[in-house]
Design a protein around this motif. Sequence first.
Motif: not given
Length: 178
Positions: A107-113
């Motif tokens: 969430n802190s990276w605003k990541a999408i896996t």
Amino acid sequence: MTWIDNPLIGFSEEDAQCLHHPHDNALVVTIQAGNYNMHRVLVNNGSSADIPDYPAFQQMGIGRERLAPSNAPLVGFGGTKITKNITFLVVDCSSAYNAIIGRPTLNSWKAITLTYHLMIKFLTEYGVGELRGDQVAVRECYVVMMEMDDHLQAMSIEEHRSAMEPVERLEDVNLDDS
């Protein structure tokens, strides 16, 4: 930090070309933690914490004095170098993985896996960063897990079924004379 024109994050079939399909592999990556390249890191969207095991923590070269006790419950990167901070909850238990990256970091990276692509994509000040999973490492983790002395074995539900005896005699009732 200045973001470049809010780039869109997307995935294409080209992103998945170097993988062996079909697969149901977990997303396992390598990250740099401190001065240590940490291999066999499980990316788990279901984890409420970022967790290295204690031996991996020791190899990071971070002093034990930086550890602080926590009462928080546990609920259960070959690529370009991107600097991101992670606060780990260190656990002293055996695992096939050296660490788990969970929702706090994702969430802190605003990541999408995307597990089909075995890939994480996230925004950086330079555009979209990506981290690819390692299918070989996933299989190594599976072998390690199967060889661990204290692993739990999965059992079929069928093996544990037992027929219940009726508590009283049942009476047959005809609903139709035909």
